[in-house]
Design a protein around this motif. Structure first.
Motif, PDB file in Angstrom:
ATOM      1  N   GLY A 197       0.485  -1.223   0.661  1.00 21.65           N
ATOM      2  CA  GLY A 197       0.085   0.110   0.081  1.00 21.65           C
ATOM      3  C   GLY A 197       0.860   0.849  -0.020  1.00 21.65           C
ATOM      4  O   GLY A 197       0.066   2.359   0.039  1.00 21.65           O
ATOM      5  N   LYS A 198       2.169   0.679  -0.169  1.00 23.33           N
ATOM      6  CA  LYS A 198       2.827   2.790  -0.708  1.00 23.33           C
ATOM      7  C   LYS A 198       4.083   2.078  -1.613  1.00 23.33           C
ATOM      8  O   LYS A 198       3.870   1.878  -2.128  1.00 23.33           O
ATOM      9  CB  LYS A 198       3.932   1.931   1.493  1.00 23.33           C
ATOM     10  N   ILE A 199       4.122   3.719  -2.048  1.00 23.44           N
ATOM     11  CA  ILE A 199       4.822   3.955  -3.105  1.00 23.44           C
ATOM     12  C   ILE A 199       6.611   3.729  -2.496  1.00 23.44           C
ATOM     13  O   ILE A 199       6.450   4.489  -1.582  1.00 23.44           O
ATOM     14  CB  ILE A 199       4.421   4.955  -3.924  1.00 23.44           C
ATOM     15  N   VAL A 200       7.358   2.736  -2.920  1.00 19.96           N
ATOM     16  CA  VAL A 200       8.698   2.817  -2.365  1.00 19.96           C
ATOM     17  C   VAL A 200       9.925   2.773  -3.324  1.00 19.96           C
ATOM     18  O   VAL A 200      10.238   2.921  -4.709  1.00 19.96           O
ATOM     19  CB  VAL A 200       8.967   1.551  -2.042  1.00 19.96           C
ATOM     20  N   PRO A 201      10.410   4.072  -3.648  1.00 17.99           N
ATOM     21  CA  PRO A 201      11.410   4.330  -3.969  1.00 17.99           C
ATOM     22  C   PRO A 201      12.623   3.013  -4.370  1.00 17.99           C
ATOM     23  O   PRO A 201      12.826   2.412  -2.902  1.00 17.99           O
ATOM     24  CB  PRO A 201      12.256   5.318  -3.875  1.00 17.99           C
ATOM     25  N   LEU A 202      12.982   3.021  -5.309  1.00 19.87           N
ATOM     26  CA  LEU A 202      14.102   1.500  -6.048  1.00 19.87           C
ATOM     27  C   LEU A 202      15.259   2.142  -5.575  1.00 19.87           C
ATOM     28  O   LEU A 202      16.066   3.283  -5.772  1.00 19.87           O
ATOM     29  CB  LEU A 202      14.048   0.891  -7.128  1.00 19.87           C
ATOM     30  N   PRO A 203      16.350   1.188  -4.890  1.00 19.85           N
ATOM     31  CA  PRO A 203      17.996   2.264  -5.599  1.00 19.85           C
ATOM     32  C   PRO A 203      18.532   1.616  -6.743  1.00 19.85           C
ATOM     33  O   PRO A 203      17.309   1.368  -7.664  1.00 19.85           O
ATOM     34  CB  PRO A 203      18.932   0.989  -4.080  1.00 19.85           C
ATOM     35  N   PRO A 204      19.811   2.494  -6.831  1.00 22.19           N
ATOM     36  CA  PRO A 204      20.706   2.494  -8.247  1.00 22.19           C
ATOM     37  C   PRO A 204      20.131   1.072  -8.565  1.00 22.19           C
ATOM     38  O   PRO A 204      20.822   0.314  -7.810  1.00 22.19           O
ATOM     39  CB  PRO A 204      21.536   3.407  -7.866  1.00 22.19           C
ATOM     40  N   LEU A 205      20.711   0.943 -10.325  1.00 23.78           N
ATOM     41  CA  LEU A 205      20.987  -0.422 -10.257  1.00 23.78           C
ATOM     42  C   LEU A 205      22.239  -1.317  -9.926  1.00 23.78           C
ATOM     43  O   LEU A 205      22.428  -2.431  -9.373  1.00 23.78           O
ATOM     44  CB  LEU A 205      21.084  -0.739 -11.611  1.00 23.78           C
ATOM     45  N   ALA A 206      23.163   0.160  -9.590  1.00 27.28           N
ATOM     46  CA  ALA A 206      24.457  -0.585  -9.215  1.00 27.28           C
ATOM     47  C   ALA A 206      24.654  -1.542  -7.925  1.00 27.28           C
ATOM     48  O   ALA A 206      24.952  -2.082  -7.122  1.00 27.28           O
ATOM     49  CB  ALA A 206      25.260   0.598  -9.018  1.00 27.28           C
ATOM     50  N   VAL A 207      23.334  -0.056  -7.633  1.00 28.08           N
ATOM     51  CA  VAL A 207      23.256  -0.831  -5.769  1.00 28.08           C
ATOM     52  C   VAL A 207      22.977  -2.546  -5.891  1.00 28.08           C
ATOM     53  O   VAL A 207      22.767  -3.393  -4.494  1.00 28.08           O
ATOM     54  CB  VAL A 207      22.438  -0.217  -4.478  1.00 28.08           C
ATOM     55  N   THR A 208      21.476  -2.615  -6.595  1.00 26.34           N
ATOM     56  CA  THR A 208      20.984  -4.082  -6.089  1.00 26.34           C
ATOM     57  C   THR A 208      22.798  -4.825  -7.076  1.00 26.34           C
ATOM     58  O   THR A 208      22.601  -6.068  -7.222  1.00 26.34           O
ATOM     59  CB  THR A 208      19.450  -3.975  -7.744  1.00 26.34           C
ATOM     60  N   LEU A 209      22.854  -4.802  -8.041  1.00 24.60           N
ATOM     61  CA  LEU A 209      24.233  -5.939  -8.622  1.00 24.60           C
ATOM     62  C   LEU A 209      24.625  -5.935  -7.667  1.00 24.60           C
ATOM     63  O   LEU A 209      24.791  -7.300  -7.097  1.00 24.60           O
ATOM     64  CB  LEU A 209      24.830  -4.917  -9.433  1.00 24.60           C
ATOM     65  N   GLN A 210      25.094  -4.305  -6.736  1.00 22.29           N
ATOM     66  CA  GLN A 210      26.322  -5.402  -5.592  1.00 22.29           C
ATOM     67  C   GLN A 210      25.126  -6.433  -4.775  1.00 22.29           C
ATOM     68  O   GLN A 210      26.583  -7.264  -4.212  1.00 22.29           O
ATOM     69  CB  GLN A 210      26.055  -4.554  -4.177  1.00 22.29           C
TER      70      GLN A 210
END
Length: 272
Positions: free
Chosen positions: A74-87
């Motif tokens: 029920g909340k809008i959640v900002p996503l991290p940059p792809l570089a963070v996800t890749l780490q």
């Protein structure tokens, strides 16, 4: 002993994962050796030792990276940059990072589809430098609209780099009215993984804005629904990953997972 290419999407156990260690212990007890995490942002440090303790590895994982934000609880959640996800993916030993869903409203026009394809191509180039391959996982709505005689999904595939991995959710494609075996033959070796689930084909929760309550999905173990699972597996590339998943299942989910795993073990000519 699990089927040689089998894996389990941990979203199937999202409720049980409040007890991460106990749940992974039960997963390993079924003979499963590969899992597909669905959240690698907030539990990376927990997942790594828990998976190691129970002899599990994650060749693939889901993480949204083709959007700037998602709606969660029920909340809008900002996503991290792809570089963070890749780490995070690298720390978990993930080889293929799959975006699980781009919202339905972004599959209606050629321009929107092209923007998503461009974003995925850029992500593929960035991920390659980290030794990770990226891909996309479908639902049903990617097949609801057509562009130049192709479904939005296949038009999208025509726009993305051949290095991009396709993880085909066979149930959602079938619910959308696709001949899944024919679809897989057209996609060819771009398919690196299947999401395998079974159930009725007359319940598309994405067919209208109202959708369907999760409890009405009534998904079933492999071989107990309306899909031709064996024919689908025969049409897919031989070196794919077979990922068992349930969005919702009646009864005990561990029993359903065990039944699906047993199905894969009964068809060694397509599961080995």
């Amino acid at each position: 002993m699990s089927a040689p290419r089998s894996s389990l999407q941990l979203y199937s156990l999202r409720t049980q994962l409040s007890d991460l260690d106990g749940t992974l212990e039960r997963v390993a007890a079924l003979g499963i050796r590969r899992v597909e995490p669905f959240s690698i942002f907030d539990r990376t440090t927990e997942l790594i030792p828990a998976m190691q303790r129970h002899g599990l590895r994650a060749p693939s994982a889901h993480a949204p990276f083709l959007s700037d934000e998602i709606q969660y609880q029920g909340k809008i959640v900002p996503l991290p940059p792809l570089a963070v996800t890749l780490q995070a993916a690298d720390a978990l030993g993930i080889e293929i990072l799959v975006d699980p869903m781009v919202p339905a409203e972004r599959w209606r026009t050629p321009d929107d589809i092209a923007r998503t394809a461009d974003r995925l191509n850029a992500a593929a180039a960035e991920a390659a430098s980290a030794g990770i391959r990226v891909g996309y996982h479908n639902h049903s709505f990617e097949f609801h609209h057509q562009v130049a005689g192709l479904s939005a999904y296949e038009h999208f595939v025509s726009l993305v780099d051949p290095a991009v991995a396709l993880e085909v959710d066979v149930y959602w494609a079938a619910v959308a009215g696709q001949d899944v075996a024919a679809l897989l033959r057209r996609l060819g070796d771009r398919v690196v993984a299947l999401h395998l689930k079974d159930g009725p084909l007359d319940r598309d929760p994405f067919a209208s804005a109202a959708g369907l309550p999760a409890e009405e999905l009534a998904q079933r173990p492999l071989g107990e629904g309306q899909l031709d699972i064996r024919g689908i597996m025969d049409a897919a590339p031989a070196d794919r990953l077979d990922v068992i998943e349930f969005d919702q299942v009646d009864g005990d989910v561990f029993e359903a997972i065990a039944a699906s795993l047993a199905y894969l073990e009964r068809v060694p000519d397509v599961a080995s």
